[in-house]
Design a protein around this motif. Structure first.
Motif, short mmCIF file in Angstrom:
data_model
loop_
_atom_site.label_atom_id
_atom_site.label_comp_id
_atom_site.label_asym_id
_atom_site.label_seq_id
_atom_site.Cartn_x
_atom_site.Cartn_y
_atom_site.Cartn_z
N MET A 1 159.97 -32.70 -13.69
CA MET A 1 159.19 -33.78 -14.28
C MET A 1 157.70 -33.61 -13.98
SD MET A 1 159.52 -37.92 -13.75
CE MET A 1 158.82 -37.84 -12.10
N GLU A 2 157.39 -33.19 -12.76
CA GLU A 2 155.98 -32.96 -12.40
C GLU A 2 155.36 -31.85 -13.25
OE1 GLU A 2 155.92 -32.17 -8.25
OE2 GLU A 2 156.42 -34.23 -7.66
N SER A 3 156.15 -30.80 -13.53
CA SER A 3 155.66 -29.71 -14.38
C SER A 3 155.40 -30.21 -15.79
CB SER A 3 156.68 -28.58 -14.41
OG SER A 3 156.89 -28.04 -13.12
N ASN B 1 153.37 -32.91 -21.31
CA ASN B 1 154.56 -33.13 -22.16
C ASN B 1 155.20 -34.44 -21.69
OD1 ASN B 1 156.83 -33.05 -23.72
ND2 ASN B 1 157.38 -30.94 -23.22
N PHE B 2 154.56 -35.55 -22.07
CA PHE B 2 154.97 -36.85 -21.53
C PHE B 2 156.32 -37.31 -22.09
CE2 PHE B 2 150.23 -36.90 -21.49
CZ PHE B 2 150.09 -36.80 -20.11
N ALA B 3 156.66 -36.88 -23.28
CA ALA B 3 157.96 -37.25 -23.86
C ALA B 3 159.09 -36.67 -23.01
CB ALA B 3 158.07 -36.74 -25.30
N LYS B 4 158.93 -35.41 -22.62
CA LYS B 4 159.94 -34.76 -21.78
C LYS B 4 159.96 -35.39 -20.39
CE LYS B 4 161.51 -30.28 -20.07
NZ LYS B 4 161.24 -28.82 -19.99
#
Length: 287
Positions: free
Chosen positions: A25-27, A33-36
């Motif tokens: 999530m940090e990556s 890539n805020f959706a991911k």
């Protein structure tokens, strides 16, 4: 069974996965890539809840080690009052399940449904311990397997392994003997359902819609019959009663399951076979 491990991970495995998901999530956030990142956060929330539930369950039900001096691991459960109850054999566990089930029947009869919920939860916890404590038959099967392994090691002239297996066999034989002795000790009847002080005896029945229904048992005065009627009834042969064929149930079946089976099959009684082929008990439709 081993193939199911991926489906039912341990707390440690889930925590490792949680750490990996947080890094992922940090990556995603760094790459904008805020959706991911949002999708991963949802998965993280679900996993954290699973870990929380599993940790709570592990503190209430689990397996003891041999650090306390026991010859083999046991099992424990924590009741609603926070008291830890430990077991070293399957027969001890089954005896406790029978005792708590009798308490549950009395609590239901007294209509103390709040206490009945907590008692039913304890029964569920106790039944969950069964896989942790093998029966005598399961232990004998494991013993037979070890003996076959030892014979194979001797045939292959692997005497080091044969010696290790012999030690395991000796320990298993001792455990089987102890379990058989405990089975005999705990096979004694727990006793009839005790009457609640100040209450009228009642018969618990399961209705067609799976609800519990009770009816008062008539006292001796109301049930007394004229001597002429009693004599006439006493003269009837047992064969004239035409009782229904009893059904067979397993000693590990729950009380609710037995009641449902009796109701569905419209049977009057159920026979509980013993471990050695005898009769362990009989349950009738008026119990």
């Amino acid at each position: 069974l081993e193939s199911l491990r991926e489906k039912y991970p341990t707390v440690t495995e889930m925590e490792v996965k949680l750490t990996s998901m947080k890094s992922e999530m940090e990556s995603a956030i760094k790459s904008k890539n805020f959706a991911k990142a949002e999708e991963i956060q949802g998965d993280i929330d679900v996993l954290e809840e699973k870990i929380k539930v599993e940790k709570e369950r592990n503190t209430e039900v689990g397996q003891t080690d041999t650090s306390s001096g026991a010859d083999r691991p046991g099992a424990f459960v924590v009741d609603g009052e926070g008291e830890k109850i430990e077991f070293t054999s399957r027969s001890e566990l089954e005896k406790k399940i029978r005792e708590v089930s009798i308490d549950l029947s009395n609590i239901i009869a007294a209509k103390d449904f709040k206490k009945a919920t907590a008692t039913q939860q304890l029964v569920d916890k106790l039944e969950a311990l069964r896989p942790l404590l093998p029966t005598v038959s399961e232990m004998k099967k494991a013993l037979a397997d070890k003996k076959r392994e030892m014979q194979a090691a001797i045939s292959g002239k692997d005497f080091g392994k044969a010696g290790e297996l012999q030690e395991t066999i000796d320990a298993l034989e001792k455990e089987v003997k102890e379990e058989e002795d405990k089975d005999k000790e705990n096979a004694k009847p727990v006793g009839a359902l005790p009457r609640l002080k100040g209450t009228t005896p009642r018969v618990m029945r399961l209705t067609s819609n799976n609800t519990v229904q009770s009816a008062p048992v008539l006292g001796k005065k109301l049930m007394k019959m004229p001597s002429s009627v009693a004599a006439k009834k006493d003269s009837k042969a047992v064969s004239k009663l035409r009782p229904k064929k009893p059904i067979l149930i397993d000693v590990n079946d729950s009380v609710l399951f037995v009641c449902q089976t009796l109701a569905n099959k419209r049977s009057d009684a159920a026979i509980i076979p013993g471990i050695n082929g005898g009769v362990s008990g009989i349950i009738t439709d008026t119990d």
